[in-house]
Design a protein around this motif. Structure first.
Motif, PDB file in Angstrom:
ATOM      1  N   LEU A  20      -2.162   2.612  -9.823  1.00 49.55           N
ATOM      2  CA  LEU A  20      -2.363   1.152  -9.988  1.00 49.55           C
ATOM      3  C   LEU A  20      -1.838   0.324 -11.029  1.00 49.55           C
ATOM      4  CD1 LEU A  20      -4.384  -1.009  -8.755  1.00 49.55           C
ATOM      5  CD2 LEU A  20      -6.172  -0.345 -10.339  1.00 49.55           C
ATOM      6  N   LEU A  21      -1.701   0.924 -12.255  1.00 53.25           N
ATOM      7  CA  LEU A  21      -1.086   0.073 -13.115  1.00 53.25           C
ATOM      8  C   LEU A  21       0.423  -0.316 -12.708  1.00 53.25           C
ATOM      9  CD1 LEU A  21      -1.034  -1.021 -16.178  1.00 53.25           C
ATOM     10  CD2 LEU A  21      -0.422   1.105 -16.970  1.00 53.25           C
ATOM     11  N   ARG A  22       1.011   0.453 -12.121  1.00 52.88           N
ATOM     12  CA  ARG A  22       2.441   0.255 -11.659  1.00 52.88           C
ATOM     13  C   ARG A  22       2.206  -1.006 -10.628  1.00 52.88           C
ATOM     14  NH1 ARG A  22       6.142   4.336  -7.756  1.00 52.88           N
ATOM     15  NH2 ARG A  22       7.972   2.929  -7.911  1.00 52.88           N
ATOM     16  N   GLY A  56       0.950  -1.217   0.022  1.00 53.78           N
ATOM     17  CA  GLY A  56      -0.079  -0.071   0.087  1.00 53.78           C
ATOM     18  C   GLY A  56       0.787   1.110  -0.056  1.00 53.78           C
ATOM     19  N   GLY A  57       0.319   2.466  -0.209  1.00 54.21           N
ATOM     20  CA  GLY A  57       0.835   3.457  -0.144  1.00 54.21           C
ATOM     21  C   GLY A  57       1.396   4.108  -1.598  1.00 54.21           C
ATOM     22  N   VAL A  58       2.214   5.124  -1.579  1.00 52.16           N
ATOM     23  CA  VAL A  58       2.624   5.680  -2.864  1.00 52.16           C
ATOM     24  C   VAL A  58       3.701   4.913  -3.474  1.00 52.16           C
ATOM     25  CG1 VAL A  58       2.493   7.776  -1.811  1.00 52.16           C
ATOM     26  CG2 VAL A  58       4.571   6.781  -1.628  1.00 52.16           C
ATOM     27  N   THR A  59       4.147   3.938  -2.898  1.00 50.80           N
ATOM     28  CA  THR A  59       5.155   3.001  -3.761  1.00 50.80           C
ATOM     29  C   THR A  59       4.516   2.158  -4.662  1.00 50.80           C
ATOM     30  OG1 THR A  59       6.714   2.625  -1.807  1.00 50.80           O
ATOM     31  CG2 THR A  59       6.834   1.328  -3.582  1.00 50.80           C
ATOM     32  N   THR A 117      -3.685   0.360  -2.820  1.00 51.12           N
ATOM     33  CA  THR A 117      -2.698   1.387  -3.410  1.00 51.12           C
ATOM     34  C   THR A 117      -3.213   2.707  -2.786  1.00 51.12           C
ATOM     35  OG1 THR A 117      -4.065   1.807  -5.336  1.00 51.12           O
ATOM     36  CG2 THR A 117      -2.437   0.328  -5.219  1.00 51.12           C
ATOM     37  N   GLN A 118      -4.314   3.060  -2.430  1.00 49.68           N
ATOM     38  CA  GLN A 118      -4.730   4.385  -1.398  1.00 49.68           C
ATOM     39  C   GLN A 118      -4.329   4.433  -0.032  1.00 49.68           C
ATOM     40  OE1 GLN A 118      -5.595   6.560  -4.070  1.00 49.68           O
ATOM     41  NE2 GLN A 118      -5.137   5.251  -5.323  1.00 49.68           N
ATOM     42  N   TYR A 119      -4.026   3.310   0.394  1.00 47.87           N
ATOM     43  CA  TYR A 119      -4.142   3.389   1.811  1.00 47.87           C
ATOM     44  C   TYR A 119      -2.856   4.085   2.420  1.00 47.87           C
ATOM     45  CZ  TYR A 119      -4.220   1.644   6.513  1.00 47.87           C
ATOM     46  OH  TYR A 119      -4.408   1.622   8.016  1.00 47.87           O
TER      47      TYR A 119
END
Length: 304
Positions: free
Chosen positions: A159-161, A152-155, A201-203
Protein backbone atom coordinates in the motif's frame (compact mmCIF):
# COMPACT_ATOMS: atom_id res chain seq x y z
CA UNK A 1 1.88 6.52 9.73
CA UNK A 2 0.44 5.27 6.45
CA UNK A 3 -2.88 6.97 7.25
CA UNK A 4 -1.09 10.30 7.72
CA UNK A 5 0.89 9.83 4.51
CA UNK A 6 -2.30 9.23 2.55
CA UNK A 7 -3.83 12.33 4.15
CA UNK A 8 -0.84 14.42 3.01
CA UNK A 9 -0.85 12.83 -0.44
CA UNK A 10 -4.46 13.86 -1.07
CA UNK A 11 -4.81 17.14 0.75
CA UNK A 12 -1.41 18.67 0.09
CA UNK A 13 -2.18 18.40 -3.63
CA UNK A 14 -5.51 20.21 -3.45
CA UNK A 15 -6.44 23.72 -2.39
CA UNK A 16 -9.12 24.46 0.16
CA UNK A 17 -12.36 24.66 -1.72
CA UNK A 18 -16.11 24.34 -1.40
CA UNK A 19 -17.56 20.88 -0.91
CA UNK A 20 -19.56 21.15 -4.09
CA UNK A 21 -18.85 23.66 -6.83
CA UNK A 22 -21.60 25.37 -8.74
CA UNK A 23 -23.07 23.13 -11.38
CA UNK A 24 -20.68 23.12 -14.33
CA UNK A 25 -21.87 23.89 -17.83
CA UNK A 26 -22.03 20.49 -19.49
CA UNK A 27 -23.15 19.08 -22.79
CA UNK A 28 -24.80 16.27 -20.81
CA UNK A 29 -28.07 16.66 -18.93
CA UNK A 30 -27.85 16.45 -15.12
CA UNK A 31 -30.43 14.16 -13.56
CA UNK A 32 -31.37 12.30 -10.37
CA UNK A 33 -32.93 8.94 -9.62
CA UNK A 34 -33.32 6.67 -6.60
CA UNK A 35 -31.70 3.23 -6.50
CA UNK A 36 -32.17 0.95 -3.45
CA UNK A 37 -33.39 3.95 -1.49
CA UNK A 38 -30.27 6.01 -2.30
CA UNK A 39 -30.41 9.22 -4.31
CA UNK A 40 -28.12 8.77 -7.32
CA UNK A 41 -26.89 11.66 -9.44
CA UNK A 42 -26.04 11.00 -13.08
CA UNK A 43 -25.44 12.73 -16.38
CA UNK A 44 -26.98 11.63 -19.65
CA UNK A 45 -27.01 12.48 -23.34
CA UNK A 46 -29.57 15.32 -23.45
CA UNK A 47 -31.28 13.68 -26.43
CA UNK A 48 -30.21 10.03 -26.25
CA UNK A 49 -29.40 8.84 -29.76
CA UNK A 50 -30.78 5.55 -31.08
CA UNK A 51 -27.48 3.88 -30.42
CA UNK A 52 -25.80 1.55 -27.96
CA UNK A 53 -25.65 2.66 -24.34
CA UNK A 54 -22.20 3.58 -23.02
CA UNK A 55 -21.73 3.98 -19.25
CA UNK A 56 -18.67 5.79 -17.85
CA UNK A 57 -17.53 4.72 -14.35
CA UNK A 58 -15.23 6.90 -12.24
CA UNK A 59 -12.21 6.22 -10.05
CA UNK A 60 -12.03 5.97 -6.25
CA UNK A 61 -12.83 9.04 -4.21
CA UNK A 62 -14.02 10.88 -7.30
CA UNK A 63 -17.29 11.56 -9.08
CA UNK A 64 -18.13 11.32 -12.75
CA UNK A 65 -17.27 14.97 -13.25
CA UNK A 66 -13.68 14.37 -14.38
CA UNK A 67 -14.94 11.87 -16.97
CA UNK A 68 -17.01 14.51 -18.75
CA UNK A 69 -14.38 15.68 -21.28
CA UNK A 70 -14.36 12.25 -22.93
CA UNK A 71 -18.02 11.39 -22.28
CA UNK A 72 -19.21 14.63 -23.86
CA UNK A 73 -17.25 13.92 -27.03
CA UNK A 74 -19.06 10.58 -27.35
CA UNK A 75 -22.56 11.78 -26.49
CA UNK A 76 -23.76 11.90 -30.11
CA UNK A 77 -22.30 8.48 -30.95
CA UNK A 78 -23.72 6.57 -27.97
CA UNK A 79 -26.47 6.86 -25.40
CA UNK A 80 -24.11 8.20 -22.75
CA UNK A 81 -24.58 7.79 -18.98
CA UNK A 82 -22.15 9.05 -16.32
CA UNK A 83 -23.34 8.15 -12.80
CA UNK A 84 -21.86 9.09 -9.46
CA UNK A 85 -21.87 5.67 -7.81
CA UNK A 86 -23.45 5.46 -4.32
CA UNK A 87 -21.14 7.01 -1.75
CA UNK A 88 -19.32 9.16 -4.32
CA UNK A 89 -19.74 12.66 -5.68
CA UNK A 90 -23.23 14.09 -5.35
CA UNK A 91 -24.96 10.73 -4.81
CA UNK A 92 -26.15 9.65 -1.39
CA UNK A 93 -24.30 7.31 0.93
CA UNK A 94 -25.25 3.65 1.40
CA UNK A 95 -25.63 2.32 4.98
CA UNK A 96 -22.14 0.81 4.65
CA UNK A 97 -19.34 1.82 2.27
CA UNK A 98 -19.35 -0.33 -0.86
CA UNK A 99 -16.35 -2.42 -1.91
CA UNK A 100 -15.58 -3.37 -5.53
CA UNK A 101 -18.25 -6.12 -5.74
CA UNK A 102 -20.76 -3.83 -4.04
CA UNK A 103 -20.08 -1.07 -6.55
CA UNK A 104 -20.49 -3.54 -9.43
CA UNK A 105 -23.90 -4.59 -8.12
CA UNK A 106 -24.85 -0.95 -7.60
CA UNK A 107 -23.94 -0.20 -11.22
CA UNK A 108 -26.14 -3.09 -12.35
CA UNK A 109 -29.08 -1.80 -10.33
CA UNK A 110 -28.55 1.68 -11.78
CA UNK A 111 -28.86 0.18 -15.27
CA UNK A 112 -31.99 -1.66 -14.14
CA UNK A 113 -33.43 1.65 -12.99
CA UNK A 114 -32.64 3.24 -16.36
CA UNK A 115 -34.13 0.32 -18.28
CA UNK A 116 -30.78 -0.66 -19.83
CA UNK A 117 -30.42 -4.39 -20.48
CA UNK A 118 -26.78 -4.27 -21.64
CA UNK A 119 -24.15 -1.64 -22.35
CA UNK A 120 -20.54 -0.93 -23.15
CA UNK A 121 -18.78 0.05 -19.92
CA UNK A 122 -15.95 2.60 -19.86
CA UNK A 123 -13.96 2.89 -16.64
CA UNK A 124 -10.97 4.76 -15.32
CA UNK A 125 -8.80 3.58 -12.40
CA UNK A 126 -11.17 2.01 -9.82
CA UNK A 127 -13.88 1.97 -12.47
CA UNK A 128 -11.94 -0.78 -14.27
CA UNK A 129 -12.07 -3.36 -11.44
CA UNK A 130 -15.73 -2.45 -11.02
CA UNK A 131 -16.29 -3.29 -14.70
CA UNK A 132 -14.37 -6.57 -14.40
CA UNK A 133 -16.48 -7.50 -11.37
CA UNK A 134 -19.65 -6.44 -13.19
CA UNK A 135 -18.73 -8.70 -16.12
CA UNK A 136 -18.00 -11.57 -13.73
CA UNK A 137 -21.48 -11.40 -12.19
CA UNK A 138 -23.44 -10.15 -15.22
CA UNK A 139 -21.56 -11.41 -18.30
CA UNK A 140 -24.54 -11.03 -20.67
CA UNK A 141 -25.02 -7.37 -19.72
CA UNK A 142 -21.62 -6.13 -20.94
CA UNK A 143 -21.28 -5.74 -24.69
CA UNK A 144 -17.73 -4.40 -24.61
CA UNK A 145 -15.34 -3.11 -21.97
CA UNK A 146 -13.05 -0.08 -22.09
CA UNK A 147 -10.51 -0.08 -19.25
CA UNK A 148 -8.54 3.15 -18.97
CA UNK A 149 -5.59 3.05 -16.55
CA UNK A 150 -6.88 0.02 -14.60
CA UNK A 151 -5.95 0.23 -10.92
CA UNK A 152 -5.27 -2.58 -8.47
CA UNK A 153 -3.22 -5.73 -8.27
CA UNK A 154 0.45 -6.44 -7.63
CA UNK A 155 1.66 -3.28 -9.39
CA UNK A 156 0.15 -1.20 -6.57
CA UNK A 157 1.42 -3.36 -3.68
CA UNK A 158 2.35 -2.81 -0.93
CA UNK A 159 0.00 0.00 0.00
CA UNK A 160 2.82 2.43 0.79
CA UNK A 161 4.11 2.03 -2.75
CA UNK A 162 0.64 2.74 -4.13
CA UNK A 163 0.37 5.91 -2.07
CA UNK A 164 3.68 7.12 -3.45
CA UNK A 165 2.55 6.31 -6.98
CA UNK A 166 -0.58 8.36 -6.39
CA UNK A 167 1.49 11.31 -5.19
CA UNK A 168 3.70 11.18 -8.30
CA UNK A 169 0.66 11.02 -10.55
CA UNK A 170 -0.80 14.12 -8.89
CA UNK A 171 2.21 16.06 -10.15
CA UNK A 172 1.79 14.74 -13.71
CA UNK A 173 -1.89 15.56 -14.17
CA UNK A 174 -3.03 18.90 -15.61
CA UNK A 175 -3.30 21.61 -12.94
CA UNK A 176 -6.98 22.08 -13.73
CA UNK A 177 -7.60 18.51 -12.53
CA UNK A 178 -7.09 19.75 -8.98
CA UNK A 179 -10.13 22.03 -9.18
CA UNK A 180 -12.24 19.11 -10.38
CA UNK A 181 -10.96 16.45 -7.98
CA UNK A 182 -10.63 18.48 -4.77
CA UNK A 183 -14.34 18.74 -3.88
CA UNK A 184 -14.83 15.02 -4.50
CA UNK A 185 -11.88 13.95 -2.35
CA UNK A 186 -12.89 16.30 0.45
CA UNK A 187 -16.39 14.86 0.51
CA UNK A 188 -15.24 11.25 0.32
CA UNK A 189 -12.85 11.74 3.23
CA UNK A 190 -9.51 10.23 4.23
CA UNK A 191 -10.80 7.12 6.08
CA UNK A 192 -12.99 6.08 3.14
CA UNK A 193 -10.18 6.81 0.68
CA UNK A 194 -7.74 4.75 2.73
CA UNK A 195 -10.08 1.74 2.92
CA UNK A 196 -11.00 1.81 -0.76
CA UNK A 197 -7.42 2.28 -1.94
CA UNK A 198 -6.31 -0.62 0.24
CA UNK A 199 -9.06 -2.80 -1.25
CA UNK A 200 -7.94 -1.90 -4.77
CA UNK A 201 -4.34 -2.92 -4.10
CA UNK A 202 -5.62 -6.37 -3.13
CA UNK A 203 -7.96 -6.79 -6.09
CA UNK A 204 -6.84 -9.39 -8.72
CA UNK A 205 -7.19 -6.95 -11.61
CA UNK A 206 -4.98 -8.81 -14.11
CA UNK A 207 -6.62 -12.19 -13.53
CA UNK A 208 -10.11 -10.76 -13.93
CA UNK A 209 -9.05 -8.78 -17.00
CA UNK A 210 -7.65 -11.81 -18.79
CA UNK A 211 -10.78 -13.78 -17.91
CA UNK A 212 -13.07 -11.40 -19.81
CA UNK A 213 -14.79 -13.06 -22.76
CA UNK A 214 -15.85 -9.89 -24.59
CA UNK A 215 -13.93 -7.45 -26.80
CA UNK A 216 -11.92 -5.38 -24.33
CA UNK A 217 -9.95 -2.21 -24.90
CA UNK A 218 -7.21 -1.37 -22.39
CA UNK A 219 -5.73 2.13 -22.63
CA UNK A 220 -2.71 3.19 -20.59
CA UNK A 221 -0.56 6.29 -20.54
CA UNK A 222 3.21 5.93 -20.75
CA UNK A 223 3.57 8.50 -17.91
CA UNK A 224 1.20 6.70 -15.51
CA UNK A 225 3.16 5.83 -12.33
CA UNK A 226 0.41 3.45 -11.17
CA UNK A 227 0.91 1.18 -14.17
CA UNK A 228 3.90 -0.90 -15.29
CA UNK A 229 5.70 0.31 -18.41
CA UNK A 230 4.33 -0.49 -21.90
CA UNK A 231 6.99 -3.16 -22.50
CA UNK A 232 6.03 -5.04 -19.32
CA UNK A 233 2.31 -4.74 -20.12
CA UNK A 234 2.89 -6.11 -23.62
CA UNK A 235 4.95 -9.01 -22.22
CA UNK A 236 2.17 -10.02 -19.82
CA UNK A 237 -0.57 -9.60 -22.44
CA UNK A 238 1.27 -11.75 -24.98
CA UNK A 239 1.47 -14.73 -22.64
CA UNK A 240 -2.13 -15.71 -23.24
CA UNK A 241 -4.75 -15.74 -25.98
CA UNK A 242 -7.38 -13.21 -25.00
CA UNK A 243 -9.91 -10.63 -26.16
CA UNK A 244 -7.75 -7.63 -25.21
CA UNK A 245 -6.73 -4.76 -27.46
CA UNK A 246 -3.99 -2.76 -25.76
CA UNK A 247 -3.42 0.88 -26.73
CA UNK A 248 -0.80 3.32 -25.46
CA UNK A 249 -1.28 7.08 -25.30
CA UNK A 250 2.14 8.69 -25.11
CA UNK A 251 2.35 11.73 -22.88
CA UNK A 252 -0.65 10.72 -20.74
CA UNK A 253 -0.66 9.90 -17.02
CA UNK A 254 -3.49 8.21 -15.07
CA UNK A 255 -6.61 10.34 -15.59
CA UNK A 256 -6.63 10.02 -19.38
CA UNK A 257 -10.39 10.60 -19.62
CA UNK A 258 -9.75 14.12 -18.32
CA UNK A 259 -6.32 14.99 -19.68
CA UNK A 260 -6.51 13.48 -23.19
CA UNK A 261 -10.19 13.32 -24.15
CA UNK A 262 -9.68 13.80 -27.88
CA UNK A 263 -7.20 10.95 -28.22
CA UNK A 264 -9.23 8.66 -25.95
CA UNK A 265 -12.59 9.33 -27.64
CA UNK A 266 -10.98 8.72 -31.02
CA UNK A 267 -9.54 5.38 -29.86
CA UNK A 268 -12.89 4.33 -28.36
CA UNK A 269 -14.73 5.09 -31.61
CA UNK A 270 -12.21 3.02 -33.56
CA UNK A 271 -12.46 0.16 -31.05
CA UNK A 272 -16.27 0.16 -31.19
CA UNK A 273 -16.19 0.02 -35.01
CA UNK A 274 -13.35 -2.55 -35.11
CA UNK A 275 -11.25 -0.16 -37.13
CA UNK A 276 -7.44 -0.04 -37.00
CA UNK A 277 -6.14 2.14 -34.17
CA UNK A 278 -4.69 5.36 -35.55
CA UNK A 279 -3.71 8.60 -33.88
CA UNK A 280 -6.29 11.40 -33.98
CA UNK A 281 -5.14 14.23 -36.28
CA UNK A 282 -7.72 16.49 -34.61
CA UNK A 283 -5.83 16.21 -31.29
CA UNK A 284 -2.33 17.39 -32.10
CA UNK A 285 0.32 17.79 -29.45
CA UNK A 286 2.67 15.65 -27.41
CA UNK A 287 0.18 12.79 -26.97
CA UNK A 288 0.10 9.98 -29.54
CA UNK A 289 -2.07 6.87 -29.53
CA UNK A 290 -0.98 3.55 -31.00
CA UNK A 291 -1.83 -0.14 -30.73
CA UNK A 292 0.59 -2.27 -28.72
CA UNK A 293 -1.14 -5.66 -28.56
CA UNK A 294 -4.17 -7.36 -30.11
CA UNK A 295 -5.24 -10.62 -28.49
CA UNK A 296 -5.87 -13.68 -30.61
CA UNK A 297 -9.60 -13.60 -29.86
CA UNK A 298 -10.04 -9.86 -30.36
CA UNK A 299 -11.89 -8.89 -33.58
CA UNK A 300 -9.57 -8.17 -36.46
CA UNK A 301 -9.64 -4.57 -37.70
CA UNK A 302 -11.95 -3.86 -40.59
CA UNK A 303 -10.96 -1.48 -43.35
CA UNK A 304 -13.08 1.55 -44.18
Amino acid sequence: MMHNLLRRTIFDLVPRTRRHPAKPASALAERWTTVDGIRVFYRESPTPPQAETMVHLHGFGLSGRYLLPTAELLRDDFHTLVPDLPGFGRSGNPPRPLDVPGLAHAAARFLDDRGVASATLVGNSMGCPVICEFAYHYPKRVNRAVLVSPAGGVTNQPLLRAVRQLAVDGMREPARMIRVAAPDYLRFGVPSTFKMFHALTQYPSLDRLLALQIPTLVVIGDRDPLMPGPARVQEVASRTSNHVLLVIIEGAAHAINFSNPGELANVIRQFMADRPIADDPASPGQARAYELHRGAFHPEPRSG
